[in-house]
Write a protein that holds these residues in place. Sequence first.
Motif, PDB file in Angstrom:
ATOM      1  N   UNK A   1       0.907  -1.202  -0.133  1.00 41.41           N
ATOM      2  CA  UNK A   1       0.058   0.000   0.062  1.00 41.41           C
ATOM      3  C   UNK A   1       1.040   1.322  -0.065  1.00 41.41           C
ATOM      4  N   UNK A   2       0.466   2.152  -0.648  1.00 43.38           N
ATOM      5  CA  UNK A   2       1.232   3.561  -0.670  1.00 43.38           C
ATOM      6  C   UNK A   2       0.261   4.547  -0.213  1.00 43.38           C
ATOM      7  N   UNK A   3       1.005   5.963   0.023  1.00 44.85           N
ATOM      8  CA  UNK A   3       0.342   7.039   0.417  1.00 44.85           C
ATOM      9  C   UNK A   3      -0.029   7.809  -0.908  1.00 44.85           C
ATOM     10  N   UNK A   4      -1.536   8.011  -1.115  1.00 47.79           N
ATOM     11  CA  UNK A   4      -1.887   8.650  -2.382  1.00 47.79           C
ATOM     12  C   UNK A   4      -1.274   9.879  -2.631  1.00 47.79           C
ATOM     13  N   UNK A   5      -1.022  10.361  -1.664  1.00 46.40           N
ATOM     14  CA  UNK A   5      -0.444  11.801  -1.773  1.00 46.40           C
ATOM     15  C   UNK A   5       1.319  12.065  -2.307  1.00 46.40           C
ATOM     16  N   UNK A   6       1.656  10.905  -2.250  1.00 46.91           N
ATOM     17  CA  UNK A   6       2.961  10.813  -2.664  1.00 46.91           C
ATOM     18  C   UNK A   6       3.274  10.285  -3.930  1.00 46.91           C
ATOM     19  N   UNK A   7       4.382  10.658  -4.772  1.00 51.68           N
ATOM     20  CA  UNK A   7       4.690  10.335  -5.890  1.00 51.68           C
ATOM     21  C   UNK A   7       6.079   9.520  -5.663  1.00 51.68           C
ATOM     22  N   UNK A   8       6.012   8.183  -6.156  1.00 49.69           N
ATOM     23  CA  UNK A   8       7.131   7.315  -5.783  1.00 49.69           C
ATOM     24  C   UNK A   8       8.248   7.099  -7.124  1.00 49.69           C
ATOM     25  N   UNK A   9       9.152   6.452  -6.780  1.00 50.80           N
ATOM     26  CA  UNK A   9      10.092   5.951  -7.937  1.00 50.80           C
ATOM     27  C   UNK A   9      10.011   4.622  -7.503  1.00 50.80           C
ATOM     28  N   UNK A  10       9.922   3.762  -8.548  1.00 49.22           N
ATOM     29  CA  UNK A  10       9.979   2.369  -8.083  1.00 49.22           C
ATOM     30  C   UNK A  10      11.207   1.641  -9.076  1.00 49.22           C
ATOM     31  N   UNK A  11      12.167   0.883  -8.187  1.00 54.34           N
ATOM     32  CA  UNK A  11      13.197   0.041  -8.772  1.00 54.34           C
ATOM     33  C   UNK A  11      13.035  -1.377  -8.288  1.00 54.34           C
TER      34      UNK A  11
END
Length: 666
Positions: free
Chosen positions: A58-68
């Motif tokens: 699950x992620x924070x809907x307000x945060x933009x992530x970078x996935x590696x």
Amino acid sequence: MAAPVILASPFLTATPLASATFYLAGTLTLATVYADKAGTPLANPVRANSAGVFPAIFRDPAVKYRLRITDHAGVQIRPDIDTLGGELAADAAALAYTAPGTDAVERTVAAKLGESISVKDFGAKVDGLSDDTAAAQAAYTATAIATGTEYFTAGTIVQATDMTSRAVHLRGAGRDASIIKPATANGVALRARYNAPSWDAVTISDMSITGAGILQGTGFRAGSDTKLPSEEYAGRTIITNVQFNNLNKSIERPFGQIGQWVDVCQFTAANYHLWTSDNDAGGDAMHGGNSIVTRSHFDSAALVSDYIRSDTVGTGQIVRRDNICESNPGWIHYWDSINDFGGVPGAVIENEWNEANYTAGSVTIGGATSAPGWGWFNGVASLRIVDTPLGPLTLAQSNVTTRDCALDNLAAINTDAASTLFHDNARMFAGHALGTVRSIGAVQNPAGLNGPAYSMPKPKGLFPFTANILALYDGQLPIPFTGTVNVSTTTSTGDPGLPFLLNTQDLGIATGQTLLPTATFTIPATSYFVLQYVAKLVSGPRVLVRVNGSSGIGGGLVLNNAEYKTMTVVGYNPGAAAGNESVYHTAGASTSIIRIAGLAVLSFPTAQAALEYANNGLFPAFDRPAYTLNNVAASRTLDPTTATLPQTAQALATLIADLKLGRLPK
């Protein structure tokens, strides 16, 4: 913080024990992800299990992530996804979606969108100018992990994709919508280098592939520049509803690579539409057979529309069906060395439209310059052409049979002594049909045109004048055998099984004995020959009859009942010296008697003449039966200046007998 939302497919599968590391978008600063909606922190990086499946993330809907994503050894296995999430993504992940179908399963909009991976998901501009190779390859890699279809959106994309997985299919938005161009003028747009042996076929569909230059580049290539160990399997691809335009080679199979299926495609300007060779760099990986091309349109091939060179033993199942060929300046079919040995299917061309083709004055293929035509066939062991208007043919060591074909435009045939061309159920409006017509399918004579003329086999009873008789025996002239026991000749009553013969020969073969004619049959060097033998079993156990000798030709039959059997052996003596053949007879557990009606051995200058003779049911010994009048042998020769009345009567009796039997007199 808003309630965490679950991360959607296709980001939840990878290789066994892979790691997913989440950073803040645009940085290498670790971000927080969660194990549930309650916000329980999850260890970052997140480790996949032994099946390559990650736990719920699950992620924070307000945060933009970078996935590696990296493998178990820490090696990155696909490009970073940056940016992931944010408000728009949170909305898609939070919104429920239910398809209109009956009993549709509810899922999130993000999950629905994740079912198809687009090149634009990885930054492809699709503007016809930018090199989108990196984005297209990244989309392909992501699709290989999730398995499914890589989507080429509408627009023009300049790229080069290496296809390594059989789990990925490629689909565009339509032939007029998704335009694929090679990244370089002489480059390859789509290259198959599948890394596993399998008959699972990858599908490429609903797009156009066009050259970056004028008649440059390759649309689809099965294989690397130099053959790799897995190249054998690179041809197993289904190409459907794809248009190829302005290329050097539209589809290329450089190392044979069995397995090509092309359906409902459009081929326009190219030097070669279809190119198959097993003689490129590194040699053949496999034969070039199992090639099925159907319901497609071919035009504007400058050199050859359909080129095949496959001298690997076992090439077969070359099928061209329901295609349209028009306005191709070069050759339509240029096939070299399709041997189909080993019990595999031969080659078939069926229901092919042929209009305004081979208009160039000359073309050069492999260093050889020639005036183009409909078909150039060298070493094609078996080709069947059905319901197709033929054009000029060049044949070398090839065997071609046509059925229900229009022959009006078969204006020229270049052939060698080893080739054959037969037409069954032929049709044409006017002119003279080239090749041997075994049957005529239609009577067509439009106003203003003379009727057509066909070259057909000799009528039964008319001896082929091109033949050289090497041996000829009938009951009047018994065969002398080596080791003969109990030989007799019947000269009065004949045999009801062959009523047109008055003479047969009975041969007795003792237990365990093998008999053969005292004199062998000498086959001239580099000649074609036909050996015919007619016999039946009269009494005793079965008799094995076989042909053997120094010409390398074998064959045989078993005489096991009272019905006449005809053994016909068609062969070729390739040697520089004459060869010898004979017919061996071997008895079983006790003495047998067979009845011989005739034995003939003939040589011919060409394979065409030999097969024409063998297929027409002719037998020279049967063409010359002896008739009698008042117990006096009749003659077919008559000198009118010296003939007596009895001689004239005898000749007339012979003529009447010939006519009753449907024979032309000699």
